[in-house]
Write an enzyme that holds these catalytic residues in place. Sequence first.
Site, PDB file in Angstrom:
ATOM      1  CB  SER A 177      -0.900   0.008   1.244  1.00  0.00           C
ATOM      2  OG  SER A 177      -1.493   1.277   1.448  1.00  0.00           O
ATOM      3  CE1 TYR A 203      -4.318  -3.217   4.606  1.00  0.00           C
ATOM      4  CE2 TYR A 203      -3.254  -1.224   3.792  1.00  0.00           C
ATOM      5  CZ  TYR A 203      -3.888  -2.421   3.556  1.00  0.00           C
ATOM      6  OH  TYR A 203      -4.090  -2.837   2.259  1.00  0.00           O
ATOM      7  CE  LYS A 207      -0.899  -4.255   3.013  1.00  0.00           C
ATOM      8  NZ  LYS A 207      -0.983  -5.532   2.282  1.00  0.00           N
ATOM      9  CB  THR A 238     -11.275  -2.970  -2.827  1.00  0.00           C
ATOM     10  OG1 THR A 238     -10.764  -2.369  -1.628  1.00  0.00           O
ATOM     11  CG2 THR A 238     -10.289  -2.763  -3.969  1.00  0.00           C
TER      12      THR A 238
END
Length: 317
Positions: A177, A203, A207, A238
């Site tokens: 990401s 997150y 990444k 998404t």
Amino acid sequence: MTGRLLDSALDRAVVPGYTRIGYWLRRPGWRTDDPRPGSMAGKRVLVTGANSGLGKAAAIGLARLGATVHLVVRNEERGKAALAELRSELPAAELHLEVCDMSDLAAVRRFAGVLLDRLDRIDVLVHNAGALPPERTQSVDGHEVTVATHVLGPLLLTDLLRPLLAGHAARVVLVSSGGMYTQKLPVDDPDYERGDYRGTVAYARSKRMQVALAPLMQKRWAEDGVTVHVMHPGWADTPGVASSLPLFRTLTRPLLRDAATGADTIVWLSATEPAPLGGRFWQDRAPRPEHYRSSTRETEEERMRMWTWVLSAAGLS
């Protein structure tokens, strides 16, 4: 020269580069670079997190190129629904459903054992399974779940599948990401046990770990002829974004890429010939810097400390 300057400007400006604008401005230069129809015939591909979003889009793109695609999912019922949808769209494709929770290291070991018994080779392994919890959650092994899902599980599965990846220029693609640019490698707190927990930060930290460790993964598996690639899809619309970042999606939805656009570089890295140089970070079919701010840079000593912790946490030597 003009194209490279435009590409660099789009990348550094973030908003245009990460949205559909950047994709369509870059796209005209790729027409001679597109993988050929049928170019993946005879190739076997595993895609984790393949029941929706980028994973499903990558599975579709690779199946259209002729690959045999294994959809690896955590939820079997959702996986069956995705498989039925893909078979309806691509009736001639060879598709298989597999079930594995990538955050559960024992499940990863069992899954690898099943594949080693059933298959004779894997040509591409795409690690796309993701997690973005609203509060700190631990895996069954006691690790923060984004680290377990994005780093430990993929590392372990790849290492266990080396007999199926070795000897035929296999590729490993990790879906990262652009959010990792905001975080430094969390060497002193890899499981995010200190401070106020935020899912988006967790997150991005995991990444960052993927990107920082990619050269070491490349070195670990180089003797098997495996190349390791990390990419980020830009901002794609998404189901994961819709559920985890609803405000962001509301504000940016007109500019978001669709899943197929976000997955384009996954498919390209999996199929283009010759294989790109491993250990690098990609977006829109071009290598990107690992850092834009000096405050996020890790030292080589920090990178090796992180690698040592990850290997130990995954149960590898």
